[in-house]
Design an enzyme around this catalytic site. Structure first.
Site, PDB file in Angstrom:
ATOM      1  N   TYR A 126       0.813  -1.217   0.000  1.00 19.35           N
ATOM      2  CA  TYR A 126       0.000   0.000   0.000  1.00 19.35           C
ATOM      3  C   TYR A 126       0.845   1.265   0.000  1.00 19.35           C
ATOM      4  O   TYR A 126       0.304   2.372  -0.015  1.00 19.35           O
ATOM      5  CB  TYR A 126      -0.944   0.004   1.203  1.00 19.35           C
ATOM      6  CG  TYR A 126      -2.162  -0.875   1.036  1.00 19.35           C
ATOM      7  CD1 TYR A 126      -2.070  -2.105   0.390  1.00 19.35           C
ATOM      8  CD2 TYR A 126      -3.393  -0.499   1.525  1.00 19.35           C
ATOM      9  CE1 TYR A 126      -3.172  -2.923   0.245  1.00 19.35           C
ATOM     10  CE2 TYR A 126      -4.504  -1.310   1.393  1.00 19.35           C
ATOM     11  CZ  TYR A 126      -4.387  -2.527   0.752  1.00 19.35           C
ATOM     12  OH  TYR A 126      -5.488  -3.339   0.602  1.00 19.35           O
ATOM     13  N   LYS A 193       3.894 -13.912   6.260  1.00 22.22           N
ATOM     14  CA  LYS A 193       4.184 -14.953   5.264  1.00 22.22           C
ATOM     15  C   LYS A 193       5.700 -15.106   5.164  1.00 22.22           C
ATOM     16  O   LYS A 193       6.290 -15.160   4.080  1.00 22.22           O
ATOM     17  CB  LYS A 193       3.570 -14.568   3.909  1.00 22.22           C
ATOM     18  CG  LYS A 193       3.572 -15.705   2.884  1.00 22.22           C
ATOM     19  CD  LYS A 193       2.694 -16.871   3.269  1.00 22.22           C
ATOM     20  CE  LYS A 193       2.666 -17.922   2.144  1.00 22.22           C
ATOM     21  NZ  LYS A 193       1.936 -19.136   2.533  1.00 22.22           N
ATOM     22  N   ASP A 226      -2.013 -17.571   5.721  1.00 22.82           N
ATOM     23  CA  ASP A 226      -3.019 -18.480   5.188  1.00 22.82           C
ATOM     24  C   ASP A 226      -3.551 -19.401   6.278  1.00 22.82           C
ATOM     25  O   ASP A 226      -4.760 -19.682   6.348  1.00 22.82           O
ATOM     26  CB  ASP A 226      -2.486 -19.277   3.991  1.00 22.82           C
ATOM     27  CG  ASP A 226      -1.047 -19.714   4.151  1.00 22.82           C
ATOM     28  OD1 ASP A 226      -0.316 -19.126   4.951  1.00 22.82           O
ATOM     29  OD2 ASP A 226      -0.638 -20.659   3.443  1.00 22.82           O
ATOM     30  N   ASP A 250      -5.633  -5.602   5.896  1.00 20.37           N
ATOM     31  CA  ASP A 250      -6.820  -5.186   5.156  1.00 20.37           C
ATOM     32  C   ASP A 250      -7.704  -6.387   4.846  1.00 20.37           C
ATOM     33  O   ASP A 250      -8.921  -6.366   5.046  1.00 20.37           O
ATOM     34  CB  ASP A 250      -6.387  -4.490   3.859  1.00 20.37           C
ATOM     35  CG  ASP A 250      -7.527  -3.713   3.216  1.00 20.37           C
ATOM     36  OD1 ASP A 250      -8.594  -3.566   3.843  1.00 20.37           O
ATOM     37  OD2 ASP A 250      -7.349  -3.242   2.077  1.00 20.37           O
TER      38      ASP A 250
END
Length: 361
Positions: A126, A193, A226, A250
Site C-alpha cells: 500500500y 508470510k 493463510d 486489510d
C-alpha cells in the site's frame, strides 16, 4: 469543555451515515464542536481533487477526525483518499475490532468472538510504489532486478514494490502490545508470510519477536497468514489481538467482519503519534445514496472508539450499550440485520440512529 473534531462527510451514503453518527455522539452529552469538511468524488468534480487542503489543515488543527465512507475508484483515478490521509498524517496503526453482539445473525453466532486487528498502515504494497506496463522505467527496473538478483521478470509485467522496515514493524507491534495492555487483553499474534517472503515478512516477524521479548507480560505467538485465515474460521475465540503488515491486515479485517455479521458491524480507527481518524471498515455504497437504507452501526461504533480516544470512556460505553440493546431487540434495525432482507419492518439509517439515541435515555 468542548472537543474540536473534524467531521468528513464523505460521498455516496457517507453524508447520511455521518449525520446519524453525529446525532448519536451528541446524544451522549459530550460537547463537541464539529468542523465539517467535504471530501470524495463529489468534491473532485468541483475542485479537481478529492481531498482539498482544508481537510488536512482541519485534521492537523483538531488532531481528531470522524470520517464517513469515501469512494475509491477501481483500477484508475485517485489511488485512495483513505490511504492518502493515513500516509499524509502518518497514521501508522489501523485498529479494527471484530466483536459479536447478541442478535446479530452470523454463521458464528455460537462463538464468543471479540478480537482486534492491528494493521500497519503506511508500508507494504500500500506504499503505492508501482511501475506500469510498457513504461521505460519499468523496463529499466526489470533489467536491474535481473542484473542484481538474477531473477527474470516477464517484459509484459506491471510491478509493485513491497517495502517493510524495522522501524515501521517495531512501532506497529509495540502499538499492539500497548493496546492489549491498556484494554485488558491477554495475547498478541503476529501474522505474516515469512516462510516465503523471507526478507520483507521475515523482517516483520523477526522484529515482532524482538518487541515481544520486551513485553513479556503479554502472551505472544505468530501465525502464517493463510493458516491464520483457517484458524479464524475454525476457532476464532482463541485469538485476541492480531498484528499484521498492511495488505494482510486489510484482507483479514474483512474476514473478521464476516465472522461478526458483516461490514455493517465493523468499526475502525487510524492512529498516529499526533492524531487519529475514525472510520467504518466498509465503503460508500453509492448505489444506496440518499435512500436512508444502510446500516449506521459501523460508523457509530467508530464514534465510540473516538470517545474512548478522547478519554470519554463512560460516554463510549453508554453508546456501545445502546447499540447492543437495539441490535438485541431486533426491532429498529436496518434491512441487513433482519432475518430476511426484504422484511417490511426494517427501518432506515436515521430511524436506527433514533432508536439508539432513545436507548441511551
Amino acid at each position: 469543555m468542548a472537543y474540536e473534531v473534524t467531521l468528513i462527510t464523505g460521498d455516496g451514503t457517507g453524508p447520511e451515515l455521518a449525520e446519524a453518527t453525529r446525532r448519536c455522539i451528541d446524544a451522549t452529552g459530550v460537547k463537541i464542536n464539529w468542523d465539517v469538511q467535504e471530501a470524495g468524488v463529489d468534491v473532485m468534480e468541483r475542485l479537481g481533487t478529492p481531498v482539498p487542503d482544508s481537510v488536512l489543515e482541519s485534521i492537523k488543527r483538531t488532531g481528531v477526525a470522524l470520517k464517513a465512507p469515501i469512494t475509491t475508484p477501481v483500477g484508475t483515478g485517485f489511488r485512495s483518499v483513505n490511504v492518502y490521509l493515513r500516509q499524509a498524517l502518518d497514521l501508522y496503526a489501523c485498529v479494527r475490532p471484530c466483536k459479536i453482539y447478541e442478535g446479530v445473525r452470523t454463521t458464528f453466532s455460537d462463538h464468543k468472538i471479540d478480537l482486534v486487528i492491528v494493521r500497519e498502515n503506511t508500508e507494504d504494497l500500500y506504499a503505492g510504489i508501482e511501475f506500469e506496463l510498457d513504461k521505460p522505467e519499468t523496463a529499466e527496473l526489470i533489467g536491474t532486478i535481473k542484473r542484481l538478483g538474477g531473477k527474470t521478470i516477464r517484459p509484459d509485467s506491471g510491478i509493485s514494490i513491497k517495502p517493510i522496515s524495522v522501524e515501521g514493524s517495531r512501532r506497529i507491534v509495540q502499538y499492539a502490545f500497548d493496546y492489549a495492555r491498556k484494554n485488558g487483553r491477554k495475547k498478541v499474534t503476529a501474522v505474516h508470510k515469512a516462510n516465503i517472503l523471507k526478507f520483507s515478512d521475515g523482517l516483520f516477524l523477526k522484529t515482532a519477536e524482538e518487541v515481544a521479548k520486551q513485553n513479556s507480560d503479554i502472551e505472544f505467538d505468530e501465525r502464517i497468514v493463510d493458516n491464520m485465515c483457517m484458524q479464524l474460521v475454525q476457532k476464532p475465540e482463541l485469538y485476541d489481538v492480531l498484528v499484521l503488515p498492511n495488505l494482510y491486515g486489510d484482507i483479514l479485517s474483512d474476514l473478521g467482519a464476516g465472522l461478526v455479521g458483516g461490514l455493517g458491524m465493523a468499526p475502525g480507527m487510524n492512529v498516529g503519534d499526533k492524531g487519529a481518524v475514525f472510520e467504518a471498515t466498509h465503503g460508500s455504497a453509492p448505489k444506496y445514496k440518499g435512500l436512508n437504507k444502510v446500516n449506521p452501526v459501523a460508523l457509530i461504533l467508530s464514534g465510540k472508539l473516538m470517545l474512548d480516544y478522547l478519554g470519554e470512556t463512560d460516554a463510549g460505553a453508554r453508546l456501545e450499550k445502546a447499540v447492543a440493546q437495539v441490535i438485541a431487540e431486533g426491532k429498529d434495525v436496518t434491512y441487513d440485520m433482519k432475518p430476511h432482507r426484504d422484511d417490511p419492518t426494517a427501518v432506515g439509517t436515521s430511524e436506527m440512529a433514533d432508536a439508539i439515541i432513545k436507548a441511551m435515555g
